[in-house]
Scaffold this active site. Structure first.
Site, PDB file in Angstrom:
ATOM      1  N   LYS A 166      14.305  60.963  33.828  1.00 39.75           N
ATOM      2  CA  LYS A 166      15.661  60.942  33.254  1.00 39.75           C
ATOM      3  C   LYS A 166      16.596  60.375  34.318  1.00 39.75           C
ATOM      4  O   LYS A 166      17.071  61.101  35.191  1.00 39.75           O
ATOM      5  CB  LYS A 166      16.068  62.359  32.844  1.00 39.75           C
TER       6      LYS A 166
ATOM      7  N   GLU B  43      17.673  67.066  46.528  1.00 38.90           N
ATOM      8  CA  GLU B  43      18.298  66.213  47.547  1.00 38.90           C
ATOM      9  C   GLU B  43      19.753  66.055  47.114  1.00 38.90           C
ATOM     10  O   GLU B  43      20.038  65.401  46.123  1.00 38.90           O
ATOM     11  CB  GLU B  43      17.564  64.875  47.605  1.00 38.90           C
TER      12      GLU B  43
ATOM     13  N   CYS C 190      23.974  58.967  50.029  1.00 37.30           N
ATOM     14  CA  CYS C 190      24.019  60.314  50.614  1.00 37.30           C
ATOM     15  C   CYS C 190      23.882  60.221  52.116  1.00 37.30           C
ATOM     16  O   CYS C 190      24.188  61.176  52.823  1.00 37.30           O
ATOM     17  CB  CYS C 190      23.029  61.276  49.995  1.00 37.30           C
TER      18      CYS C 190
ATOM     19  N   GLU D  37      31.784  66.138  50.541  1.00 41.11           N
ATOM     20  CA  GLU D  37      31.271  64.777  50.313  1.00 41.11           C
ATOM     21  C   GLU D  37      32.206  64.024  49.369  1.00 41.11           C
ATOM     22  O   GLU D  37      32.463  64.465  48.250  1.00 41.11           O
ATOM     23  CB  GLU D  37      29.861  64.844  49.712  1.00 41.11           C
TER      24      GLU D  37
END
Ligand code: UN1
Length: 492
Positions: free
Chosen positions: A174, A248, A282, A383
């Protein structure tokens, strides 16, 4: 009107049972790149059923034979590298050269893992008892749900699917709704390479499809790359139902620049790591921790370089920095710029949307450098996932490492220094999953473990040999050829 794209379930390209569709636009131009299924629970259920039906046969296929499919897929990817890269740029915006890198990383991972078809080595050891042998074998989890982001739409699916396949799992894939084309390209390649029906199934769509997949009781393992908030929800579900999980979830990575560093090199590393992929990695460097003496000169040069970066469509060779993935991403970066100002940081360059000169149709944001940043400000802790970096000054290595480590994430750090003892001390005391010496924070290679500490993950790693541990479990086998019932720990 071009044909809408389909899901891939049990070896067939099929329209969604939900009959719901969405359009994806090129984030640089606003042009449509196609219409894609907005799948619902019925599509997910069909995909999981296909993965379930295919499971036994795939598990019994010898690993070197499974790997042959991967080798062929790698060959096809290599032969189509350029067109695959152009689709990456068209759907998520990164500049073409970086898109080529994304595809190359997918190829590298596929070849690397295909080699594991003939390895997957375990342990053989003596027993404490006579006429007895002990050994270990890997076994698959069963059905793996691979839920992937848009920022590496070729590489990250390969990080997940290839090790899952070589160790004998079947999968439901997905991808993010913002990078459906690359997902379709990858699955077509696996199909052409001879992957049997049902072994990988593709379900396109958004959160509804993702949630239905994670929650399907037949799914044994979830591998997710994405936001901390979604990752925590998935973890709660997997914890409750005892599912295997690999996460992650991002980073707040720093580059440490010491007074003695090669400043030219440090500037190159900082510009590439902060603004490559428009900061949407990331692994992006969203903090630069600079020792006090060199800080003014370093900051001036960083700001000058950031100002000179050319924004534009990633397909044009002159472009340095592409758009952000969609409008909400631009709005999020804008919010963080306002937060930073409120907290007392100053914008040294950038700070707003980029318009004019062919940029109006896309989601562009100016490369932004914050100065006067304190380590505990939200802009230095959270972030942002955009072209924004903070300059933080520090007196010495000890303090730099403390600032580096004191964030909720733990993915990557980098240190620029020419002093070997400083480099080695930094290497020892930094607590992220990846450390670079005299290089930026981006550029992880596929044969080494990738992942991070703290909020970045849940202790597992992608890529390298570590990936095999994420996608398989150990089976320990004792073979007793003594002909007697021997009792471990008791017969001595
Ligand atoms: C990511 O940003 O999710 O080291 C992956 C790098 C790339 C992988 C990044 N090889 O930046």
């Amino acid at each position: 009107m071009p044909q809408p794209h389909h899901n891939y379930i049990n070896g067939r390209w099929t329209p969604p049972r939900s009959d719901a569709w969405y359009e994806r636009e090129n984030p640089a131009t606003g042009e449509s790149i196609g219409s894609f299924p907005d799948s619902g629970p019925a599509d997910v259920a069909a995909a999981v059923e296909a993965a379930d039906d295919a499971g036994e046969r795939w598990r019994r296929t010898p690993a070197p034979r499974r790997a042959e499919v991967l080798f062929r897929a790698g060959e096809i990817m290599l032969s189509r590298k350029e067109e695959l890269a152009r689709d990456v740029t068209a759907e998520m915006g990164k500049v073409l050269n970086e898109a080529r890198g994304d595809v190359q990383e997918a190829i590298d991972m596929t070849y690397y893992v295909a080699g594991e078809g003939r390895r997957q080595s375990g342990q053989t050891s003596p027993s404490e008892l006579p006429d007895k042998l002990a050994l270990t074998l890997r076994q698959p989890h069963g059905i793996v749900a691979a839920v992937t982001p848009w920022n590496f739409p070729m590489a990250i699916p390969c990080w997940k699917l290839m090790p899952a396949l070589v160790t004998g799992n079947t999968a439901v894939f997905k991808p993010s709704p913002y990078s459906p084309l690359s997902a379709i390209n990858l699955v077509r390649i696996l199909e052409e390479a001879g992957l049997p029906p049902g072994v990988v199934n593709l379900v396109l769509g958004g959160d509804a499809a993702g949630a239905a997949l994670v929650e399907d009781p037949r799914v044994n393992m979830v591998s997710f790359t994405g936001s901390l908030a979604v990752g925590r929800e998935i973890a709660a579900h997997c914890g409750r139902y005892g599912k295997r999980l690999h996460l992650e979830l991002g980073g707040k990575n720093a580059i440490i620049v010491m007074d003695d560093a090669d400043i030219d090199l440090a500037i190159e590393g900082a510009v590439w790591s902060a603004f490559g992929t428009s900061g949407q990695r990331c692994t992006a460097a969203s903090r630069i921790i600079v020792q006090e003496r060199v800080a003014p000169a370093f900051t001036d040069r960083l700001v000058a370089r950031a100002r000179a970066l050319r924004l534009g469509n990633g397909l044009e060779p002159a472009t340095d920095v592409g758009p952000l993935v969609h409008r909400p991403a631009v709005e999020k970066v804008e919010r963080y710029v306002a937060i930073g100002r409120d907290e007392g940081a100053s914008v040294a360059c950038g700070g707003s949307r980029a318009t004019g000169d062919g940029l109006d149709g896309g989601h562009f944001f100016q490369p932004t450098v914050f100065v006067d940043v304190q380590p505990q400000m939200r802009i230095a802790q959270e972030e942002i996932f955009g072209p924004v970096t903070d300059v933080i000054t520090c007196p010495d290595l000890e303090r730099a490492v403390a600032i580096n480590n004191d964030v909720p994430y733990g993915l990557v750090s980098a240190v620029f220094t020419n002093d070997m003892s400083v480099a080695l001390r930094a290497m020892e005391h930094i607590t992220t999953g990846i450390v670079y010496i005299n290089a930026g924070t981006i550029g992880a290679e596929v044969h080494l473990p990738f992942g991070g500490t703290r909020g970045t993950g849940n202790g597992h790693r992608e890529a390298g040999q570590a990936a095999l541990d994420s996608y398989s479990e150990w089976k320990t086998v004792y073979v007793d050829y003594s002909g007697r019932l021997q009792k471990a720990q008791i017969d001595r």
